[in-house]
Scaffold this motif. Structure first.
Motif, PDB file in Angstrom:
ATOM      1  N   LEU A 187      -6.432  -2.426   0.119  1.00  0.00           N
ATOM      2  CA  LEU A 187      -6.866  -1.736   1.325  1.00  0.00           C
ATOM      3  C   LEU A 187      -7.906  -2.561   2.083  1.00  0.00           C
ATOM      4  O   LEU A 187      -7.837  -2.679   3.313  1.00  0.00           O
ATOM      5  CB  LEU A 187      -7.427  -0.354   0.981  1.00  0.00           C
ATOM      6  N   ALA A 188      -8.828  -3.176   1.352  1.00  0.00           N
ATOM      7  CA  ALA A 188      -9.811  -4.058   1.993  1.00  0.00           C
ATOM      8  C   ALA A 188      -9.106  -5.248   2.641  1.00  0.00           C
ATOM      9  O   ALA A 188      -9.458  -5.667   3.751  1.00  0.00           O
ATOM     10  CB  ALA A 188     -10.835  -4.538   0.972  1.00  0.00           C
TER      11      ALA A 188
ATOM     12  N   ASP B 271      -3.851   3.639  -3.727  1.00  0.00           N
ATOM     13  CA  ASP B 271      -5.217   3.711  -4.234  1.00  0.00           C
ATOM     14  C   ASP B 271      -5.811   2.347  -4.574  1.00  0.00           C
ATOM     15  O   ASP B 271      -6.927   2.278  -5.096  1.00  0.00           O
ATOM     16  CB  ASP B 271      -5.273   4.616  -5.474  1.00  0.00           C
ATOM     17  N   ASP B 272      -5.077   1.273  -4.272  1.00  0.00           N
ATOM     18  CA  ASP B 272      -5.558  -0.082  -4.565  1.00  0.00           C
ATOM     19  C   ASP B 272      -6.627  -0.467  -3.537  1.00  0.00           C
ATOM     20  O   ASP B 272      -6.323  -0.800  -2.392  1.00  0.00           O
ATOM     21  CB  ASP B 272      -4.384  -1.060  -4.531  1.00  0.00           C
ATOM     22  N   LYS B 273      -7.880  -0.418  -3.956  1.00  0.00           N
ATOM     23  CA  LYS B 273      -8.999  -0.661  -3.034  1.00  0.00           C
ATOM     24  C   LYS B 273      -9.052  -2.113  -2.556  1.00  0.00           C
ATOM     25  O   LYS B 273      -9.433  -2.376  -1.420  1.00  0.00           O
ATOM     26  CB  LYS B 273     -10.307  -0.276  -3.701  1.00  0.00           C
ATOM     27  N   VAL B 274      -8.651  -3.057  -3.399  1.00  0.00           N
ATOM     28  CA  VAL B 274      -8.639  -4.468  -2.997  1.00  0.00           C
ATOM     29  C   VAL B 274      -7.585  -4.681  -1.907  1.00  0.00           C
ATOM     30  O   VAL B 274      -7.837  -5.351  -0.907  1.00  0.00           O
ATOM     31  CB  VAL B 274      -8.388  -5.389  -4.213  1.00  0.00           C
TER      32      VAL B 274
ATOM     33  N   TYR C 123      -7.534  -4.182   5.975  1.00  0.00           N
ATOM     34  CA  TYR C 123      -8.483  -4.123   7.093  1.00  0.00           C
ATOM     35  C   TYR C 123      -8.850  -5.517   7.586  1.00  0.00           C
ATOM     36  O   TYR C 123      -8.960  -5.751   8.795  1.00  0.00           O
ATOM     37  CB  TYR C 123      -9.727  -3.337   6.704  1.00  0.00           C
TER      38      TYR C 123
ATOM     39  N   LEU D 131       0.815  -1.217   0.000  1.00  0.00           N
ATOM     40  CA  LEU D 131       0.000   0.000   0.000  1.00  0.00           C
ATOM     41  C   LEU D 131       0.849   1.267   0.000  1.00  0.00           C
ATOM     42  O   LEU D 131       0.394   2.314  -0.483  1.00  0.00           O
ATOM     43  CB  LEU D 131      -0.968  -0.003   1.180  1.00  0.00           C
TER      44      LEU D 131
END
Length: 82
Positions: free
Chosen positions: A34-35, A29-32, A38, A24
């Motif tokens: 980032l998910a 900006d990589d939403k996958v 979490y 990251l």
């Protein structure tokens, strides 16, 4: 990972979490990713809570209660801790 002990599961989750953090840093900006961060963070927190409930605190930040428990043995490198 179901047959791994709690310590090994926690090490694996922490490793994956930090690898995701490094990724990251390069691709914020990589939403996958980032998910996934979490999800891994929540897993590592749950495993840390389980480990500390069973065996005691892993870090000074896990200290709970009205006395300072961090220095109470055994230390992680002592055989009775493993």
């Amino acid at each position: 990972m179901d047959n791994m002990n709690i310590k090994d599961r926690l090490k694996a989750a922490d490793f994956a979490l930090w690898e995701t953090v490094l990724y990251l840093d390069a691709y914020p900006d990589d939403k996958v990713a980032l998910a996934n961060f979490y999800k891994l963070r929540d897993e590592a927190e749950a495993l840390t809570e389980e480990y500390e409930r069973r065996y005691g605190t892993l870090t000074p930040f896990g200290n709970n209660g009205d006395t300072w428990q961090w220095t109470k043995g055994p230390w992680p490198w002592e055989s009775e801790a493993n």
